[in-house]
Scaffold this motif. Structure first.
Motif, PDB file in Angstrom:
ATOM      1  N   ALA A 138     -21.188  -0.661  -0.434  1.00  0.00           N
ATOM      2  CA  ALA A 138     -22.197  -1.468   0.253  1.00  0.00           C
ATOM      3  C   ALA A 138     -23.268  -0.579   0.886  1.00  0.00           C
ATOM      4  O   ALA A 138     -24.467  -0.887   0.821  1.00  0.00           O
ATOM      5  N   ILE A 139     -22.840   0.542   1.477  1.00  0.00           N
ATOM      6  CA  ILE A 139     -23.806   1.497   2.037  1.00  0.00           C
ATOM      7  C   ILE A 139     -24.703   2.043   0.931  1.00  0.00           C
ATOM      8  O   ILE A 139     -25.913   2.219   1.114  1.00  0.00           O
ATOM      9  N   GLY A 140     -24.102   2.298  -0.231  1.00  0.00           N
ATOM     10  CA  GLY A 140     -24.894   2.780  -1.365  1.00  0.00           C
ATOM     11  C   GLY A 140     -25.961   1.786  -1.780  1.00  0.00           C
ATOM     12  O   GLY A 140     -27.103   2.168  -2.061  1.00  0.00           O
ATOM     13  N   LEU A 145     -27.390   0.135  -8.965  1.00  0.00           N
ATOM     14  CA  LEU A 145     -27.458  -0.813  -7.858  1.00  0.00           C
ATOM     15  C   LEU A 145     -27.368  -2.244  -8.376  1.00  0.00           C
ATOM     16  O   LEU A 145     -26.604  -3.067  -7.863  1.00  0.00           O
ATOM     17  N   PHE A 146     -28.142  -2.541  -9.426  1.00  0.00           N
ATOM     18  CA  PHE A 146     -28.090  -3.877 -10.011  1.00  0.00           C
ATOM     19  C   PHE A 146     -26.746  -4.126 -10.698  1.00  0.00           C
ATOM     20  O   PHE A 146     -26.221  -5.245 -10.662  1.00  0.00           O
ATOM     21  N   ALA A 147     -26.179  -3.083 -11.297  1.00  0.00           N
ATOM     22  CA  ALA A 147     -24.877  -3.234 -11.947  1.00  0.00           C
ATOM     23  C   ALA A 147     -23.797  -3.588 -10.923  1.00  0.00           C
ATOM     24  O   ALA A 147     -22.906  -4.405 -11.199  1.00  0.00           O
ATOM     25  N   ALA A 148     -23.868  -2.979  -9.728  1.00  0.00           N
ATOM     26  CA  ALA A 148     -22.896  -3.286  -8.681  1.00  0.00           C
ATOM     27  C   ALA A 148     -23.038  -4.740  -8.222  1.00  0.00           C
ATOM     28  O   ALA A 148     -22.030  -5.426  -7.978  1.00  0.00           O
ATOM     29  N   ILE A 149     -24.279  -5.222  -8.121  1.00  0.00           N
ATOM     30  CA  ILE A 149     -24.496  -6.616  -7.718  1.00  0.00           C
ATOM     31  C   ILE A 149     -23.965  -7.571  -8.787  1.00  0.00           C
ATOM     32  O   ILE A 149     -23.311  -8.583  -8.478  1.00  0.00           O
ATOM     33  N   ILE A 150     -24.220  -7.254 -10.061  1.00  0.00           N
ATOM     34  CA  ILE A 150     -23.712  -8.093 -11.154  1.00  0.00           C
ATOM     35  C   ILE A 150     -22.197  -8.107 -11.158  1.00  0.00           C
ATOM     36  O   ILE A 150     -21.569  -9.156 -11.337  1.00  0.00           O
ATOM     37  N   ALA A 151     -21.584  -6.937 -10.944  1.00  0.00           N
ATOM     38  CA  ALA A 151     -20.122  -6.874 -10.886  1.00  0.00           C
ATOM     39  C   ALA A 151     -19.584  -7.741  -9.756  1.00  0.00           C
ATOM     40  O   ALA A 151     -18.563  -8.427  -9.912  1.00  0.00           O
ATOM     41  N   LEU A 152     -20.267  -7.719  -8.614  1.00  0.00           N
ATOM     42  CA  LEU A 152     -19.855  -8.559  -7.485  1.00  0.00           C
ATOM     43  C   LEU A 152     -19.949 -10.036  -7.845  1.00  0.00           C
ATOM     44  O   LEU A 152     -19.023 -10.823  -7.554  1.00  0.00           O
ATOM     45  N   LEU A 153     -21.038 -10.438  -8.498  1.00  0.00           N
ATOM     46  CA  LEU A 153     -21.208 -11.833  -8.895  1.00  0.00           C
ATOM     47  C   LEU A 153     -20.162 -12.260  -9.925  1.00  0.00           C
ATOM     48  O   LEU A 153     -19.826 -13.443 -10.018  1.00  0.00           O
TER      49      LEU A 153
END
Length: 306
Positions: free
Chosen positions: A128-130, A108-116
């Motif tokens: 996003a649902i995940g 979950l945090f990795a997905a947020i970092i990738a987005l940033l």
């Protein structure tokens, strides 16, 4: 070249990794009964590093790591020095199974970092649902029936420490991918373990702790030998057998192993909040990491070490 089917050896390695990186939460819980968190970190990393050292020397993996020692030390601080002591402190309050499940929020945090970092695929509907499902699962675990940390500042602090561990584990692979891409993983891990162990040794020696019991002592040795040295050797073998894309899939089983061991061996309660939150966290992490595809995108080579 790894094939499209998993061999018998591959399945054995999957099973070994699910256990070797699912059991550390139990062993940490046992170790901190008498050892301080700093002593657990020092003992585990020094023992693991000394076991891996001759292997790294034989494979000539140390020199490339030493050339980039500032980034190797940064990786060690984010992947080991911070997380290991935070986990030890948190497990003085939290059940081991709950800790293992909260650490599973790394994707979950990795997905947020990738987005940033500009990866717009993190905004796809399923990913996003995940993210929403995964963090909803964390909320259920923390505030749902059974754990009730809302009125306990120590438990709230411990939950925050474990979620910080998950964030650090999500950051560390980006250092490997961007700064240490040409360095053998075995070299980076060995140097990091030894550096962290040496750094924590004086703190461990100066920290008051109770006389170790046989159970806590064996748990600490098992952490260093099995969950660190043997686990990394097995993980490298798994990468060679099934490839780096499929190798980290065992991480979805780790929290289940941690919860079962906590219930069976430590008598931890299988709370309603845990039962409700577990599928949300696992499903959310899978969706956030893969976007719902059966063949996930190429993940970082190293999953979180615990």
């Amino acid at each position: 070249m790894p094939g499209t089917t998993v061999s018998g050896r591959g399945w054995l390695l999957y099973g070994a990794m699910a256990l070797l990186w699912g059991v550390p939460y139990l062993l940490i819980k046992e170790s901190v009964e008498t050892f301080s968190p700093a002593a657990v970190v020092a003992g585990r990393t020094l023992l693991g590093g000394l076991i891996l050292l001759p292997i790294a020397l034989h494979r000539r993996a140390l020199r490339p790591a030493l050339r980039l020692w500032p980034w190797v030390l940064a990786f060690g601080a984010i992947e080991m020095a911070g997380p290991f002591v935070l986990l030890g402190h948190a497990e003085q309050t939290l059940p081991s199974g709950t800790t293992g499940l909260l650490v599973a929020t790394v994707p979950l945090f990795a997905a947020i970092i990738a987005l940033l970092r500009g990866d717009r695929t993190a905004l796809s509907p399923l990913r996003a649902i995940g993210l929403l499902a995964g963090f909803a699962g964390v909320a259920v675990i923390v505030s749902g029936p059974g754990l009730a940390v809302g009125g306990d500042p120590a438990a709230l602090l411990a939950v925050g420490e474990v979620l910080l561990v998950a964030l650090l584990y999500a950051i560390a692979p980006f250092i490997i991918a961007t700064k240490l891409a040409g360095v053998p993983s075995l070299g980076s891990i060995t140097v990091s373990l030894l550096a962290v162990g040496i750094a924590y040794l004086p703190i461990a020696l100066l920290t008051p702790q109770e006389p170790p019991t046989l159970r806590s002592g064996l748990s600490l040795v098992a952490l260093g030998v099995l969950c660190t040295a043997v686990a990394f050797v097995a993980f490298f073998a798994l990468i060679a057998e099934v490839g780096p894309v499929r190798a980290p899939l065992f991480t979805y089983v780790n929290p289940i192993v941690a919860i079962l061991l906590g219930v069976l061996l430590l008598g931890e309660h299988l709370t309603t909040g845990l039962l409700l939150g577990l599928p949300l966290v696992i499903a959310g992490c899978w969706l956030a990491a893969t976007g719902g595809r059966l063949r996930p995108r190429r993940p970082p080579e190293l999953p979180p070490a615990v």
